[in-house]
Design an enzyme around this catalytic site. Structure first.
Site, PDB file in Angstrom:
ATOM      1  N   LYS A 112       6.201  40.213 -25.177  1.00  0.00           N
ATOM      2  CA  LYS A 112       5.171  41.045 -25.064  1.00  0.00           C
ATOM      3  C   LYS A 112       5.251  42.154 -24.180  1.00  0.00           C
ATOM      4  CE  LYS A 112       2.590  38.325 -21.391  1.00  0.00           C
ATOM      5  NZ  LYS A 112       1.376  37.411 -21.258  1.00  0.00           N
ATOM      6  N   CYS A 145      14.086  38.853 -15.309  1.00  0.00           N
ATOM      7  CA  CYS A 145      15.545  39.140 -14.612  1.00  0.00           C
ATOM      8  C   CYS A 145      15.840  40.615 -15.031  1.00  0.00           C
ATOM      9  CB  CYS A 145      16.450  38.320 -15.634  1.00  0.00           C
ATOM     10  SG  CYS A 145      18.087  38.655 -15.020  1.00  0.00           S
ATOM     11  N   LYS A 148      19.575  43.358  -7.615  1.00  0.00           N
ATOM     12  CA  LYS A 148      20.844  43.662  -7.353  1.00  0.00           C
ATOM     13  C   LYS A 148      21.203  45.119  -7.273  1.00  0.00           C
ATOM     14  CE  LYS A 148      20.330  40.024  -7.005  1.00  0.00           C
ATOM     15  NZ  LYS A 148      19.439  39.087  -7.256  1.00  0.00           N
ATOM     16  N   GLY A 190       9.651  31.720 -19.334  1.00  0.00           N
ATOM     17  CA  GLY A 190      10.120  31.943 -18.147  1.00  0.00           C
ATOM     18  C   GLY A 190       9.013  31.430 -17.004  1.00  0.00           C
ATOM     19  N   GLY A 241      13.230  31.623   1.169  1.00  0.00           N
ATOM     20  CA  GLY A 241      14.080  31.598   0.083  1.00  0.00           C
ATOM     21  C   GLY A 241      14.686  32.529  -0.208  1.00  0.00           C
ATOM     22  N   LEU A 245      15.077  36.377   1.065  1.00  0.00           N
ATOM     23  CA  LEU A 245      16.084  36.721   1.945  1.00  0.00           C
ATOM     24  C   LEU A 245      16.719  38.080   1.246  1.00  0.00           C
ATOM     25  CD1 LEU A 245      17.470  33.413   3.007  1.00  0.00           C
ATOM     26  CD2 LEU A 245      16.076  34.821   4.357  1.00  0.00           C
ATOM     27  N   HIS A 269      21.167  32.044 -15.645  1.00  0.00           N
ATOM     28  CA  HIS A 269      22.316  31.586 -16.275  1.00  0.00           C
ATOM     29  C   HIS A 269      22.020  30.233 -16.557  1.00  0.00           C
ATOM     30  CE1 HIS A 269      22.594  31.567 -11.906  1.00  0.00           C
ATOM     31  NE2 HIS A 269      23.225  30.320 -11.818  1.00  0.00           N
ATOM     32  N   HIS A 272      48.135  36.991  -2.820  1.00  0.00           N
ATOM     33  CA  HIS A 272      48.075  37.403  -1.469  1.00  0.00           C
ATOM     34  C   HIS A 272      48.100  38.917  -1.578  1.00  0.00           C
ATOM     35  CE1 HIS A 272      48.316  37.617   2.502  1.00  0.00           C
ATOM     36  NE2 HIS A 272      49.150  38.668   2.739  1.00  0.00           N
TER      37      HIS A 272
HETATM   38  P1  NAI Z   1      12.182  29.649  -3.326  1.00  0.00           P
HETATM   39  O1  NAI Z   1      11.585  28.341  -3.796  1.00  0.00           O
HETATM   40  O2  NAI Z   1      13.754  29.778  -3.134  1.00  0.00           O
HETATM   41  O3  NAI Z   1      11.709  29.564  -1.676  1.00  0.00           O
HETATM   42  C1  NAI Z   1      10.362  29.982  -1.468  1.00  0.00           C
HETATM   43  C2  NAI Z   1      10.508  29.381   0.281  1.00  0.00           C
HETATM   44  O4  NAI Z   1       9.023  29.586   0.567  1.00  0.00           O
HETATM   45  C3  NAI Z   1      10.691  28.042   0.468  1.00  0.00           C
HETATM   46  O5  NAI Z   1      11.718  27.891   1.430  1.00  0.00           O
HETATM   47  C4  NAI Z   1       9.290  27.436   1.232  1.00  0.00           C
HETATM   48  O6  NAI Z   1       9.429  26.397   1.748  1.00  0.00           O
HETATM   49  C5  NAI Z   1       8.621  28.493   1.386  1.00  0.00           C
HETATM   50  N1  NAI Z   1       7.093  28.482   1.635  1.00  0.00           N
HETATM   51  C6  NAI Z   1       6.250  27.897   0.669  1.00  0.00           C
HETATM   52  N2  NAI Z   1       4.899  28.159   1.128  1.00  0.00           N
HETATM   53  C7  NAI Z   1       5.128  28.809   2.408  1.00  0.00           C
HETATM   54  C8  NAI Z   1       3.999  29.177   3.156  1.00  0.00           C
HETATM   55  N3  NAI Z   1       2.743  29.003   3.134  1.00  0.00           N
HETATM   56  N4  NAI Z   1       4.570  29.766   4.465  1.00  0.00           N
HETATM   57  C9  NAI Z   1       5.807  30.047   4.633  1.00  0.00           C
HETATM   58  N5  NAI Z   1       6.840  29.602   3.734  1.00  0.00           N
HETATM   59  C10 NAI Z   1       6.435  29.002   2.887  1.00  0.00           C
HETATM   60  O7  NAI Z   1      11.484  30.667  -4.015  1.00  0.00           O
HETATM   61  P2  NAI Z   1      11.658  32.304  -4.138  1.00  0.00           P
HETATM   62  O8  NAI Z   1      12.375  32.895  -3.130  1.00  0.00           O
HETATM   63  O9  NAI Z   1      10.141  32.962  -4.038  1.00  0.00           O
HETATM   64  O10 NAI Z   1      12.456  32.434  -5.378  1.00  0.00           O
HETATM   65  C11 NAI Z   1      11.542  31.795  -6.780  1.00  0.00           C
HETATM   66  C12 NAI Z   1      12.690  31.240  -7.639  1.00  0.00           C
HETATM   67  O11 NAI Z   1      13.261  32.589  -8.336  1.00  0.00           O
HETATM   68  C13 NAI Z   1      13.527  30.338  -7.130  1.00  0.00           C
HETATM   69  O12 NAI Z   1      13.547  29.246  -8.073  1.00  0.00           O
HETATM   70  C14 NAI Z   1      14.995  31.071  -7.078  1.00  0.00           C
HETATM   71  O13 NAI Z   1      15.930  30.379  -7.720  1.00  0.00           O
HETATM   72  C15 NAI Z   1      14.853  32.265  -8.395  1.00  0.00           C
HETATM   73  N6  NAI Z   1      15.566  33.420  -7.908  1.00  0.00           N
HETATM   74  C16 NAI Z   1      16.922  33.291  -7.876  1.00  0.00           C
HETATM   75  C17 NAI Z   1      17.644  34.389  -7.461  1.00  0.00           C
HETATM   76  C18 NAI Z   1      19.229  34.343  -7.404  1.00  0.00           C
HETATM   77  O14 NAI Z   1      19.456  33.402  -8.073  1.00  0.00           O
HETATM   78  N7  NAI Z   1      19.940  35.119  -6.643  1.00  0.00           N
HETATM   79  C19 NAI Z   1      17.041  35.493  -7.051  1.00  0.00           C
HETATM   80  C20 NAI Z   1      15.571  35.564  -6.962  1.00  0.00           C
HETATM   81  C21 NAI Z   1      14.937  34.552  -7.506  1.00  0.00           C
END
Ligand code: NAI
Length: 466
Positions: free
Chosen positions: A33, A41, A50, A144, A182, A186, A322, A445
């Site tokens: 859609k 992604c 990235k 998704g 999370g 970061l 992945h 190395h």
């Molecule tokens: P996340 O689950 O990684 O982190 C969310 C964080 O928010 C947790 O630490 C949680 O404790 C905190 N949190 C929840 N409610 C809160 C509140 N009311 N106040 C303060 N903190 C609170 O979720 P995120 O960063 O949103 O990522 C979502 C998904 O996307 C994840 O499953 C991640 O694996 C995926 N993702 C992966 C990436 C990668 O592989 N590099 C990049 C971006 C996303």
């Protein structure tokens, strides 16, 4: 015509499933859609973030390390518009690539919202409201995930943004508050800090990157703090209100107590993602969901409705592109009568900050909980020749091996190129290697990968350069 396979959603799970199915001779169609293929992604996730992480890292390097390398470019000037345009180009290049791959593999692509009418029937509603029906022997849900909302915090994608809005801010916010320590918080927090924002991360738990090895997450937090990111752990945001000038947030201790007010120019809400199933007709078609709203599947990705399958973020497991891709491949192979398989024990997890954080297999906490005896081999990048020459000495490689058998059970890396280095360990783990196997493998190395070898040696207390 009846398709062998109709896939709803062309993110990394869906489009990869389609390509593999087509390679195996299945007549395949996809329904999408969004205007462009590639899902979250490619359009508003991995790829644009990235592109900005790379560009903002170079900007910071130009202002910090260039001088030490003997390159005098003066104080770098940010052209945010150009940086965002680069990000948009990266999106376009990648989504066009998927269009090409679909055509090359003779996959029919339908633009519109897909809805399952019943087993074997998918309705596609185009943007102009016109509808058509596709007949399919098999249907795959690969829709998704979407942003999780926080009560009391309304996302307007201007002042209070999700990851989508944070990829498109018109100017660098002076103060950015990130809710959630999370991976999204970061990564995108890092982008804007490098470009000049003062960043505060408010995290509910008493640590960042939940689920990741604690010692590694702590080391990473120290590095981020050194870079200037502030953290409020064990804290929750109870409300955030956009005003004419910025945003006012109420933050209180996670355990309850006195609240304090924070002010920010922009707030990024990054508290997780939820499975995306709206408008799919799951209830009408009788497709069951689990307690967390994910499409419920068995170990062959089958839902309770015959001929309807699901993969990726919309089902159980880590929400990673992945992981979705591997599930797509495995499912296509199963549908073509082959033995598809995903090894959920060996899925790398990477945070694309600087330095990167990469992790695979078990954390120390998980092994303790499982009562498994283990040894740890750790090697700092500050003792790696290449890292020193590159001024990239923050972080370490940590390998965890079974105490009795020496089999590698997990690895956690904070450091330069961690996201690439982790794959050496992924291969080792797929082959059931011991840390001694890694240690006995000749590593070139001078490379950062020598730190992996040294960590493997350290698991046997015989690191050479430490
Ligand atoms: P996340 O689950 O990684 O982190 C969310 C964080 O928010 C947790 O630490 C949680 O404790 C905190 N949190 C929840 N409610 C809160 C509140 N009311 N106040 C303060 N903190 C609170 O979720 P995120 O960063 O949103 O990522 C979502 C998904 O996307 C994840 O499953 C991640 O694996 C995926 N993702 C992966 C990436 C990668 O592989 N590099 C990049 C971006 C996303």
């Amino acid at each position: 015509m009846t398709y062998d396979l109709v896939i709803i959603g062309t993110g990394p799970g869906g489009y990869v499933c389609a390509i593999r199915a087509a390679q195996l001779g299945l007549k395949t169609a996809v329904v999408e859609k969004r205007k462009a293929h590639g899902g979250t992604c490619l359009n508003v996730g991995c790829i644009p973030s990235k592109a900005l992480l790379h560009a903002s890292h170079l900007f910071e390097e130009a202002g910090t390390h260039f001088g030490r390398f003997g390159i005098d470019v003066g104080k770098p000037k940010l052209d945010l518009k150009a940086m965002l345009a680069h990000k948009d180009d990266a999106i376009e290049g990648n989504t066009k690539g998927i269009e090409f791959l679909l055509r090359k593999n003779k996959i029919d692509a339908f633009h519109g919202a897909g809805r399952i009418l019943e087993a074997g029937k998918v309705e596609v509603t185009a943007e102009d409201g016109s509808k058509q029906e596709l007949a399919a022997k098999n249907i795959v849900i690969a829709t998704g995930s979407d942003v999780t909302n926080l009560p009391g915090v309304e996302i307007d994608e201007k002042r209070i943004v999700s990851s989508t809005g944070a990829l498109d801010l018109a100017e660098v916010p002076k103060k950015l508050v990130v809710i959630g320590g999370g991976v999204i918080g970061l990564e995108l927090g890092s982008v804007w800090r490098r470009l000049g924002s003062e960043v505060t991360v408010v995290e509910y738990l008493d640590r960042i990157l939940t689920g990741m090895d604690l010692d590694t997450a702590k080391q990473f937090q120290r590095i981020l703090q050194k870079q200037g990111v502030s953290f409020m752990l064990s804290s929750k945001v109870t409300s955030a209100k956009a005003t004419a000038k910025g945003v006012k947030l109420e933050v209180e201790p996670a355990a309850g107590g006195k609240s304090e007010t924070l002010e920010a120019d922009v707030v990024l809400v990054a508290v997780g993602r939820r499975p995306y199933t709206e408008g799919l007709g799951l209830d009408e078609a009788g497709v069951k969901r689990d307690e967390r709203g994910r499409v419920a599947i068995d170990d062959r990705f089958a839902t309770n409705v015959k001929g309807v399958y699901a993969i990726g973020d919309v089902v159980v497991g880590p929400m990673l592109a992945h992981k979705a891709e591997d599930e797509g491949v495995a499912l296509a192979e199963m549908l073509a009568g082959k033995a598809g398989h995903v090894n959920y024990g060996v899925i790398p997890n990477v945070v694309y900050t600087y330095p990167e954080v990469a992790s695979i297999g078990k954390s120390e906490e998980e092994l303790k909980e499982d009562g498994v005896a283990y040894v740890v081999g750790k090697f700092p990048f500050s003792a790696n020749g290449r890292a020193k020459a590159n001024l990239q000495t923050d972080g370490f490689v940590k390998i965890i091996a079974d105490k009795e058998t020496d089999r590698v059970l997990g690895a956690h890396i904070v450091g330069p190129e961690a996201g690439n280095l982790i794959h050496e360990i992924a291969i080792a783990m797929e082959f059931g290697a011991s840390s001694e196997d890694i240690a006995r493998t000749c590593h070139a190395h001078p490379t950062l990968a020598e730190a992996v070898k040294e960590a493997a040696l350290a698991a046997d207390k015989r690191a050479l350069h430490m």
